[in-house]
Design an enzyme around this catalytic site. Structure first.
Site, PDB file in Angstrom:
ATOM      1  N   ARG A  42       0.063 -16.965   8.118  1.00  0.00           N
ATOM      2  CA  ARG A  42       0.054 -16.454   6.748  1.00  0.00           C
ATOM      3  C   ARG A  42       0.608 -15.042   6.645  1.00  0.00           C
ATOM      4  O   ARG A  42       1.251 -14.694   5.650  1.00  0.00           O
ATOM      5  CB  ARG A  42      -1.381 -16.510   6.196  1.00  0.00           C
ATOM      6  N   ALA A  94      -0.444 -14.713  -3.239  1.00  0.00           N
ATOM      7  CA  ALA A  94      -0.696 -15.678  -2.169  1.00  0.00           C
ATOM      8  C   ALA A  94      -2.051 -16.299  -2.474  1.00  0.00           C
ATOM      9  O   ALA A  94      -3.074 -15.615  -2.489  1.00  0.00           O
ATOM     10  CB  ALA A  94      -0.712 -14.974  -0.811  1.00  0.00           C
ATOM     11  N   SER A  95      -2.050 -17.584  -2.757  1.00  0.00           N
ATOM     12  CA  SER A  95      -3.269 -18.244  -3.221  1.00  0.00           C
ATOM     13  C   SER A  95      -4.357 -18.245  -2.153  1.00  0.00           C
ATOM     14  O   SER A  95      -4.093 -18.140  -0.955  1.00  0.00           O
ATOM     15  CB  SER A  95      -2.959 -19.696  -3.620  1.00  0.00           C
ATOM     16  N   MET A  96      -5.586 -18.364  -2.612  1.00  0.00           N
ATOM     17  CA  MET A  96      -6.744 -18.465  -1.738  1.00  0.00           C
ATOM     18  C   MET A  96      -6.564 -19.676  -0.814  1.00  0.00           C
ATOM     19  O   MET A  96      -6.340 -20.796  -1.294  1.00  0.00           O
ATOM     20  CB  MET A  96      -7.988 -18.637  -2.610  1.00  0.00           C
ATOM     21  N   PRO A  97      -6.593 -19.506   0.515  1.00  0.00           N
ATOM     22  CA  PRO A  97      -6.307 -20.629   1.417  1.00  0.00           C
ATOM     23  C   PRO A  97      -7.166 -21.869   1.190  1.00  0.00           C
ATOM     24  O   PRO A  97      -6.671 -22.990   1.314  1.00  0.00           O
ATOM     25  CB  PRO A  97      -6.541 -20.024   2.810  1.00  0.00           C
TER      26      PRO A  97
END
Length: 394
Positions: A42, A94-97
């Site tokens: 990431r 960056a979206s929450m995983p």
């Protein structure tokens, strides 16, 4: 330039992130999805400066140069990271995983195809950093993935990030509302932004009988929920909402800013005054199930709280920017049994909100995941429980 983290340190951080994701989901990730996360670092998709929520409604920045350890730790924490601001508002992230994982599980791409099935053709709308497209490349194959972003600079950065980790999907700078017809038909259309309707171009690009759309949902009243919609042989597309996700809305070219909310004045002869026993907190106080229903059934209505004390102890302001309709519900700071209402404009917004809330109660206070949506012949029907119980039509 800070030194690159060593592989062992990154591996430990990925394992920690996967443990956080498993805790959020209540179960470990399937093997293929877990491996995809392990092979898609990431931190390689993040700019040197990122912003995290500060717990007070704002953001705090973390700079890789000034705080390399804090920056790397943030990269492998299960939280969304803002990567770009426009006019003071976050416009890319960056979206929450764990949200990424939930959506990929819902999309059905985490299990391998059977030998007699063609590879899945995937269209991602909202390239963002490129991280989600990278996961899709591992799960479906680079040549099967197309990712689109409205902003050319964001699309270019996503492509650079993907090349850095050896992935080569098709990356396009275009308006996601139009899909990407040159790559159709798609088995999966996956949006990383929220919408308040399904663009017909998305449906037109689906493979008949098996194509699926997965997208976060929003309304003027409530930005929450994720829709899974599947094409059928007969033509209509059917789907259900799921109780997770709150994403940024779909960006639109040349979008106009929302006008400031102004309430009907006490001496305005056009305003209608009344009282209500329905608490404004019941409809706008954080009950996502109630607010989701109102958002589906009172289109275009949005709200804001005024706690300045200029007009009342606490005021709920409701507006429809299209028609100019306005409403206020005032709490005097003493009694919660009766509230003063003012309404102006062609729509009586508080009356509509009240009727929607009462209908939600009559339905048994359904949760978000009890709702579904059917799209056929250009019409959209929202239902609760089953298609036999429609609650709204657009």
């Amino acid at each position: 330039m800070p030194a690159a983290p060593d592989t062992a340190a990154t591996g430990a951080l990925v394992d920690g992130l996967l443990a956080q994701v498993a805790e959020q989901l209540g179960r470990p990730l399937p093997a293929r999805l877990r491996e995809a996360f392990q092979h898609m670092p990431r931190h390689q998709f993040l700019p040197d400066r990122i912003w995290l929520r500060d717990g007070s409604g704002g953001y705090r920045d973390v700079d890789r140069t000034a705080d390399p350890e804090g920056w790397l730790a943030a990269a492998y924490t299960d939280q969304p990271l803002v990567t770009h601001f426009t006019e003071g508002l976050p416009t890319s992230s960056a979206s929450m995983p764990s949200m990424v994982a939930r959506m990929l599980l819902l999309a059905g791409v985490t299990e391998p195809n059977s030998h007699d099935q063609a590879p899945l053709r995937v269209l991602e709308l909202g390239a963002g950093t490129g991280f989600n497209a990278g996961l899709l490349c591992i799960l479906a194959g680079d040549e099967q993935v197309t990712t689109v972003d409205l902003a050319p600079a964001i699309a270019a950065t996503a492509q650079e990030n993907l090349k850095r980790v050896g992935r080569t999907p098709t990356v396009v700078a275009a308006d996601g509302a139009s899909g990407w017809p040159p790559g159709a038909p798609y088995d999966l259309v996956l949006a990383t932004f929220s919408v308040d309707h399904i663009p017909p171009e998305w449906l037109a690009g689906l493979r008949p009988a098996r194509g699926r759309i997965v997208t976060p949902w929003t309304s003027a009243w409530c930005s929450y929920g994720t829709l899974e919609l599947t094409a059928s042989e007969e033509g209509p597309a059917h789907g259900r909402f799921h109780s997770f996700a709150s994403f940024m809305p779909m960006a639109r070219p040349h979008a106009e800013s929302r006008p400031p909310m102004t309430a009907p004045a006490g001496d305005n002869s056009a305003a209608a005054f009344s009282s209500t026993g329905l608490s404004p907190w019941a409809v706008a106080g954080g009950d996502l199930d109630a607010e989701f229903h109102i958002g589906l059934t009172v289109p275009g209505a949005l709200y804001a709280w005024d706690t300045s004390g200029d007009h009342a102890h606490t005021r709920l302001q409701i507006q429809d920017p299209v028609t100019g309709s306005l409403a206020t519900v005032d709490y005097d700071g003493r009694t919660a049994a009766d509230f003063t209402v003012a309404q102006a404009g062609p729509r009586r917004l508080w009356d509509e909100v009240t009727a929607a809330y009462r209908r939600w109660e009559e339905l048994g206070r359904p949760s978000v995941d009890k709702y579904g949506l059917t799209v056929a012949m250009g019409a959209t029907v929202v239902w609760a429980g089953s298609p036999a119980s429609p609650v709204a039509e657009r």
